[in-house]
Write a protein that holds these residues in place. Structure first.
Motif, PDB file in Angstrom:
ATOM      1  N   LEU A   3     -38.765 -14.891 -59.879  1.00 29.70           N
ATOM      2  CA  LEU A   3     -39.195 -13.636 -59.292  1.00 29.70           C
ATOM      3  C   LEU A   3     -39.416 -12.606 -60.394  1.00 29.70           C
ATOM      4  CD1 LEU A   3     -36.759 -13.507 -56.269  1.00 29.70           C
ATOM      5  CD2 LEU A   3     -39.141 -14.240 -56.295  1.00 29.70           C
ATOM      6  N   PRO A   4     -40.327 -11.641 -60.203  1.00 24.67           N
ATOM      7  CA  PRO A   4     -40.576 -10.631 -61.202  1.00 24.67           C
ATOM      8  C   PRO A   4     -39.328  -9.815 -61.474  1.00 24.67           C
ATOM      9  CG  PRO A   4     -42.257 -10.594 -59.489  1.00 24.67           C
ATOM     10  CD  PRO A   4     -41.165 -11.497 -59.027  1.00 24.67           C
ATOM     11  N   THR A   5     -39.200  -9.330 -62.702  1.00 27.62           N
ATOM     12  CA  THR A   5     -38.076  -8.485 -63.042  1.00 27.62           C
ATOM     13  C   THR A   5     -38.294  -7.099 -62.485  1.00 27.62           C
ATOM     14  OG1 THR A   5     -39.158  -7.921 -65.116  1.00 27.62           O
ATOM     15  CG2 THR A   5     -37.604  -9.745 -65.162  1.00 27.62           C
ATOM     16  N   PRO A   6     -37.211  -6.368 -62.184  1.00 27.22           N
ATOM     17  CA  PRO A   6     -37.355  -5.046 -61.583  1.00 27.22           C
ATOM     18  C   PRO A   6     -38.075  -4.082 -62.496  1.00 27.22           C
ATOM     19  CG  PRO A   6     -35.107  -5.881 -61.332  1.00 27.22           C
ATOM     20  CD  PRO A   6     -35.811  -6.796 -62.274  1.00 27.22           C
ATOM     21  N   ASP A   7     -38.773  -3.136 -61.884  1.00 30.56           N
ATOM     22  CA  ASP A   7     -39.400  -2.073 -62.653  1.00 30.56           C
ATOM     23  C   ASP A   7     -38.322  -1.217 -63.301  1.00 30.56           C
ATOM     24  OD1 ASP A   7     -41.801  -2.918 -61.766  1.00 30.56           O
ATOM     25  OD2 ASP A   7     -42.017  -1.400 -60.201  1.00 30.56           O
ATOM     26  N   SER A   8     -38.705  -0.583 -64.389  1.00 32.32           N
ATOM     27  CA  SER A   8     -37.792   0.335 -65.038  1.00 32.32           C
ATOM     28  C   SER A   8     -37.439   1.469 -64.081  1.00 32.32           C
ATOM     29  CB  SER A   8     -38.450   0.913 -66.305  1.00 32.32           C
ATOM     30  OG  SER A   8     -37.605   1.860 -66.910  1.00 32.32           O
ATOM     31  N   GLY A   9     -36.156   1.713 -63.912  1.00 36.42           N
ATOM     32  CA  GLY A   9     -35.733   2.800 -63.041  1.00 36.42           C
ATOM     33  C   GLY A   9     -35.537   2.389 -61.602  1.00 36.42           C
ATOM     34  N   ALA A  10     -35.897   1.143 -61.224  1.00 32.59           N
ATOM     35  CA  ALA A  10     -35.696   0.693 -59.847  1.00 32.59           C
ATOM     36  C   ALA A  10     -34.214   0.479 -59.596  1.00 32.59           C
ATOM     37  CB  ALA A  10     -36.453  -0.613 -59.599  1.00 32.59           C
ATOM     38  N   ALA A  11     -33.798   0.689 -58.356  1.00 28.13           N
ATOM     39  CA  ALA A  11     -32.397   0.518 -58.005  1.00 28.13           C
ATOM     40  C   ALA A  11     -32.007  -0.946 -58.172  1.00 28.13           C
ATOM     41  CB  ALA A  11     -32.172   0.973 -56.577  1.00 28.13           C
ATOM     42  N   PRO A  12     -30.804  -1.230 -58.701  1.00 29.22           N
ATOM     43  CA  PRO A  12     -30.376  -2.623 -58.850  1.00 29.22           C
ATOM     44  C   PRO A  12     -30.253  -3.294 -57.489  1.00 29.22           C
ATOM     45  CG  PRO A  12     -28.542  -1.121 -59.264  1.00 29.22           C
ATOM     46  CD  PRO A  12     -29.784  -0.275 -59.175  1.00 29.22           C
ATOM     47  N   THR A  13     -30.589  -4.553 -57.450  1.00 29.74           N
ATOM     48  CA  THR A  13     -30.543  -5.291 -56.194  1.00 29.74           C
ATOM     49  C   THR A  13     -29.161  -5.907 -56.006  1.00 29.74           C
ATOM     50  OG1 THR A  13     -31.397  -7.276 -57.287  1.00 29.74           O
ATOM     51  CG2 THR A  13     -32.993  -5.798 -56.258  1.00 29.74           C
ATOM     52  N   THR A  14     -28.833  -6.152 -54.747  1.00 24.21           N
ATOM     53  CA  THR A  14     -27.549  -6.757 -54.413  1.00 24.21           C
ATOM     54  C   THR A  14     -27.746  -8.250 -54.140  1.00 24.21           C
ATOM     55  OG1 THR A  14     -27.793  -6.405 -52.039  1.00 24.21           O
ATOM     56  CG2 THR A  14     -26.862  -4.582 -53.342  1.00 24.21           C
ATOM     57  N   ARG A 138     -35.993  -1.749 -49.677  1.00 24.52           N
ATOM     58  CA  ARG A 138     -34.689  -1.760 -50.325  1.00 24.52           C
ATOM     59  C   ARG A 138     -34.808  -1.999 -51.830  1.00 24.52           C
ATOM     60  NH1 ARG A 138     -34.250  -2.454 -45.226  1.00 24.52           N
ATOM     61  NH2 ARG A 138     -32.323  -2.228 -44.037  1.00 24.52           N
ATOM     62  N   TYR A 139     -35.802  -2.770 -52.237  1.00 22.83           N
ATOM     63  CA  TYR A 139     -36.021  -2.982 -53.670  1.00 22.83           C
ATOM     64  C   TYR A 139     -36.605  -1.742 -54.343  1.00 22.83           C
ATOM     65  CZ  TYR A 139     -35.000  -7.970 -54.342  1.00 22.83           C
ATOM     66  OH  TYR A 139     -34.367  -9.189 -54.487  1.00 22.83           O
ATOM     67  N   GLY A 140     -37.351  -0.945 -53.588  1.00 19.09           N
ATOM     68  CA  GLY A 140     -37.938   0.266 -54.142  1.00 19.09           C
ATOM     69  C   GLY A 140     -39.104   0.026 -55.069  1.00 19.09           C
ATOM     70  N   ARG A 141     -39.787  -1.088 -54.919  1.00 13.29           N
ATOM     71  CA  ARG A 141     -40.954  -1.395 -55.759  1.00 13.29           C
ATOM     72  C   ARG A 141     -41.832  -2.416 -55.036  1.00 13.29           C
ATOM     73  NH1 ARG A 141     -39.770  -6.278 -58.704  1.00 13.29           N
ATOM     74  NH2 ARG A 141     -37.584  -6.904 -58.447  1.00 13.29           N
ATOM     75  N   SER A 142     -43.019  -2.606 -55.536  1.00  8.87           N
ATOM     76  CA  SER A 142     -43.976  -3.502 -54.895  1.00  8.87           C
ATOM     77  C   SER A 142     -43.570  -4.961 -55.130  1.00  8.87           C
ATOM     78  CB  SER A 142     -45.384  -3.260 -55.452  1.00  8.87           C
ATOM     79  OG  SER A 142     -46.310  -4.162 -54.878  1.00  8.87           O
ATOM     80  N   ILE A 143     -43.209  -5.662 -54.060  1.00  8.89           N
ATOM     81  CA  ILE A 143     -42.871  -7.087 -54.153  1.00  8.89           C
ATOM     82  C   ILE A 143     -43.514  -7.891 -53.022  1.00  8.89           C
ATOM     83  CG2 ILE A 143     -40.667  -6.671 -55.329  1.00  8.89           C
ATOM     84  CD1 ILE A 143     -39.301  -7.265 -52.599  1.00  8.89           C
TER      85      ILE A 143
END
Length: 405
Positions: A3-14, A138-143
Motif C-alpha cells: 500500500l502507498p505510504t502516508p502523505d507527509s502530515g497525514a494522521a497515523p493509521t491504526t 479516516r486516513y485523511g488522504r486519497s486512497i
C-alpha cells in the motif's frame, strides 16, 4: 500488494483501520473476479443455451436493472444496520447466485440466477464503496483508487481463469461453480475486520441528509458515462473479437484481461496523480487516453490490434469511478456518506444499461464495430464533465438525496 505510504502530515493509521482497508480491498477483489468470470463467458453461455445476441442483451440489461434494486437495498440495510453487514450479505448473495447459475440447465434458471446475482452485485458495489470512502476519511488522504485497483486485480484473475478453463476444456458449469466457491470462502474470511459505519455506531445517521444537487447530478452523469464504457468493454469485447475478428474463445477473453491489466496500472497510480495534479486534470487526461484507445478498437482489423485498443482504454478510463465516489463523499458529512454513495451508485447501473443494452442493440442492428463508436462518444463526454470532480458542499441550493435519481 504494497500500500502507498502516508502523505507527509497525514494522521497515523491504526491497526484496526489497516485491517479494515485490507478486508475492504479483498471484497473489491472478489467482486471484480466473479463479474469478469461471468462476462467473459457470455460467448459460452450463448452457445450452451442457443441464445442470440438479443437474448444476451436482455440478460445483461436485466442484471443491471436488478442491481439498481440491490443498491437501494444496500442503502436501506446500511442506514439501519452497518455497511459492514451490507457488504458481507451482498457477497453471500453473489456466491449463492453463482452456484445457481452454474447448476442452471434451462433458460429460466439461467435468468433467475442472473437476477439474484444482480441483487448481490448492487449491494456489494454500494457497500464496498461506503467502506472505502469511510476508510479514506479516516486516513485523511486519497486512497480510494487503490481499492478499485484491487477490483481490477480480481477482474484480471477472473478473465485469466476463464481463459485457462477454456484452454483446459473445463466445462462452463464447473468453472462457474469453482468461482462461486472462491467468493464464498473469501467472504467467510473477511470476518469482523470491516469498518462499522451506520446508525449502530453513530446517532447522526438520523439527521436529514441534504446535498447540493448540481454537483451530485454532474458526478452521476460522469459515473454513468464511465460505466457505459466499462461495461461495453467487459460485456462486448469478447464477442467483438470472437464474432467479428474471428478470434478463439481463449484469445477473446484476453481483451478483458488487457483492459483490466491496464486499469490496474491506472488505479494503482491514480491516488498519486490526484495528489500531484488534482482530480480535474486526472479525469481529463484519463478520458482523453480512453478516447484514443476506443478509436483503435473501432478501426481494429485484427484481434491483436483490438486487444491493444482495449489496453489503451484501460490506461485512462478506470480511474474515473473511484474519483466519482471520492468527490461524492465530500458532498455530505463523513458520517452520512453511506446514503450518498448508494444513490450515486445507481448511476452505475444507468451506465451499464446503456453499455450493455444500447451498445449491444446497435451492434445487433449493424455490427459490433459501430457499436463501439458509442462508448467513444461517452469518453469525450467525460472530458467535458471533468470540472465536476471538485465539488463544493455549499455553493448550490441543497436538494434532499431522497429526491435525486
Amino acid at each position: 500488494m504494497t500500500l502507498p505510504t502516508p502523505d507527509s502530515g497525514a494522521a497515523p493509521t491504526t491497526p484496526a483501520q489497516r485491517a479494515a482497508r485490507v478486508s475492504t480491498a479483498v471484497a473489491f477483489g472478489l467482486q471484480g473476479f466473479f463479474l469478469a468470470v461471468l462476462l467473459t463467458q457470455l460467448p459460452q453461455f450463448k452457445d450452451r443455451f442457443g441464445f442470440d445476441d438479443t437474448t444476451i442483451v436482455i440478460a445483461v440489461v436485466t442484471v443491471s436493472l436488478v442491481a439498481g434494486v440491490g443498491s437501494v437495498l444496500a442503502e436501506y440495510v446500511a442506514t439501519r444496520a452497518t455497511s459492514k453487514t451490507t457488504l458481507r450479505a451482498g457477497l453471500a448473495v453473489i456466491a449463492v447466485a453463482g452456484i445457481g447459475i452454474g447448476l442452471s440447465n434451462s433458460t429460466a434458471l439461467f435468468f433467475a440466477g442472473f437476477a439474484v446475482y444482480g441483487i448481490g452485485l448492487g449491494m456489494v458495489d454500494a457497500a464496498a464503496n461506503m467502506q472505502a470512502v469511510a476508510i479514506q476519511h479516516r486516513y485523511g488522504r486519497s486512497i480510494l483508487s487503490s481499492f478499485h485497483a484491487v477490483w481490477s486485480i480480481g477482474a484480471i484473475i477472473g478473465a485469466l481463469f476463464v481463459s485457462a478453463s477454456s484452454a483446459l476444456e473445463v466445462s462452463l458449469p464447473v468453472s462457474i461453480l469453482v468461482a462461486a466457491v472462491v467468493v464464498a470462502i473469501g467472504t467467510a474470511a473477511l470476518g469482523p475486520r470491516l469498518l462499522a459505519t451506520g446508525p449502530e455506531v453513530t446517532s447522526s445517521a438520523a439527521t436529514p441528509l441534504v446535498i447540493p444537487w448540481r454537483p451530485f447530478l454532474a458526478l452521476g452523469a460522469a459515473m454513468a458515462l464511465f460505466f457505459a464504457i466499462d461495461f461495453s468493454v467487459g460485456n462486448w469485447s469478447a464477442l467483438y473479437l470472437k464474432d467479428l475478428l474471428l478470434a478463439s474463445a481463449s484469445t477473446a477473453a484476453l481483451a478483458v484481461a488487457a483492459y483490466q491489466g491496464a486499469g490496474l496500472v491506472s488505479r494503482l497510480t491514480g491516488d498519486y496523480w490526484v495528489r500531484k495534479y488534482g482530480e480535474i486534470a486526472v479525469v481529463r487526461v484519463g478520458a482523453g487516453i480512453a478516447s484514443v484507445g476506443l478509436v483503435v478498437v473501432v478501426f481494429a482489423q485484427s484481434p491483436a490490434m483490438a486487444i491493444a485498443g482495449f489496453l489503451i482504454v484501460g490506461l485512462g478510463a478506470p480511474v474515473v469511478a473511484p474519483l466519482c465516489f471520492s468527490a461524492a463523499g465530500r458532498l455530505a458529512p463523513p458520517e452520512q456518506t453511506d446514503a450518498v454513495i448508494a444513490r450515486l451508485n445507481l448511476f452505475n447501473y444507468a451506465g451499464t444499461v446503456i453499455g450493455g443494452g444500447i451498445v449491444g442493440a446497435v451492434a445487433d442492428l449493424t455490427n459490433m464495430r459501430i457499436g463501439f463508436a458509442i462508448p467513444l462518444v461517452f469518453a469525450v463526454g467525460l472530458i467535458l464533465l471533468a470540472p465536476a470532480f471538485r465539488p463544493a458542499r455549499a455553493d448550490a441550493a441543497p436538494l434532499s438525496v431522497d429526491h435525486v435519481g
